[in-house]
Write an enzyme that holds these catalytic residues in place. Structure first.
Site, PDB file in Angstrom:
ATOM      1  N   CYS A  77      11.780 -40.493  20.523  1.00  9.58           N
ATOM      2  CA  CYS A  77      12.005 -41.901  20.860  1.00  9.58           C
ATOM      3  C   CYS A  77      12.180 -42.041  22.374  1.00  9.58           C
ATOM      4  CB  CYS A  77      13.156 -42.480  20.044  1.00  9.58           C
ATOM      5  SG  CYS A  77      13.170 -44.294  20.068  1.00  9.58           S
ATOM      6  N   HIS A 169      11.006 -42.291  14.937  1.00 11.13           N
ATOM      7  CA  HIS A 169      12.175 -41.485  14.552  1.00 11.13           C
ATOM      8  C   HIS A 169      11.805 -40.600  13.358  1.00 11.13           C
ATOM      9  CE1 HIS A 169      15.333 -43.204  17.086  1.00 11.13           C
ATOM     10  NE2 HIS A 169      14.621 -44.318  17.025  1.00 11.13           N
ATOM     11  N   GLU A 171      13.512 -38.319  12.037  1.00 12.16           N
ATOM     12  CA  GLU A 171      14.702 -38.132  11.212  1.00 12.16           C
ATOM     13  C   GLU A 171      14.963 -39.328  10.294  1.00 12.16           C
ATOM     14  OE1 GLU A 171      16.344 -40.425  14.676  1.00 12.16           O
ATOM     15  OE2 GLU A 171      14.704 -39.025  14.354  1.00 12.16           O
TER      16      GLU A 171
END
Length: 190
Positions: A77, A169, A171
């Site tokens: 990011c 992202h 994650e």
């Protein structure tokens, strides 16, 4: 062991859990000795580019990262954006590891680019929906290995030498995002 650079503006806990879920040991650090011992380095980031660079310079991280050429350095990011030469967000220089600039997203779609969007790439792993949250983007270049269409092309993954940038992202992008992160930790998409 994976070194996550903790400079105060990262999504540290989510990124740490994701990397641990992939089976890696993790250390949160800004120490050169820890970074030199790591298999890969992750530079997470959430927030304003200028604030991030101020913190990075305060902790002498820029020079440390510039001296690593033999292992992956993965920016996530804002961390991806920091890898570049310059950002219009604050009109400030970045880490200058990847050629190019960070510019405001120019699209008829709402800004920020928020939510799920499909990656487009010739790489088979980089062709599914991932979760984005950002108002600035890298310029399109030959280093882009996957992009998303948001009324304009938005680089989603870049790779230049040992530097890998992931704008979305991973994650927060489910199993697919974890697979992309794992491939980045192993050296990338070339």
């Amino acid at each position: 062991m994976i070194a996550i650079i903790d400079y105060g503006l990262g999504n540290i806990s989510n990124v740490t859990r994701a990397i641990q879920h992939l089976g890696y040991d993790v250390i949160l650090t800004c120490d050169d000795k820890d970074v030199q011992k790591a298999e890969a380095i992750v530079l997470p980031g959430v927030g304003h580019f200028q604030d991030a660079m101020h913190s990075i310079e305060e902790k002498s991280i820029k020079d440390m990262l510039k001296n690593i050429h033999d292992k992956p350095i993965i920016g996530i990011c804002l961390g991806m954006q920091l890898l570049f030469q310059h950002s219009a967000e604050g009109d400030v220089s970045g880490l200058e590891l990847v050629p190019g600039n960070i510019v405001p997203i120019q699209s008829s779609h709402p800004i920020p680019h928020l939510g799920w969007n499909e990656l487009k790439s010739t790489h088979p792993l980089l062709q599914s929906d991932v979760y984005f949250v950002h108002s600035y983007q890298a310029e399109m270049s030959e280093y882009v290995v996957a992009y998303a269409d948001y009324g304009t092309k938005i680089p989603g993954v870049i790779q230049y030498r040992n530097y890998i940038g992931i704008q979305f992202h991973p994650e927060k992008s489910g199993t697919y995002g974890l697979e992309i992160l794992n491939q980045a930790l192993k050296g990338g998409f070339n």
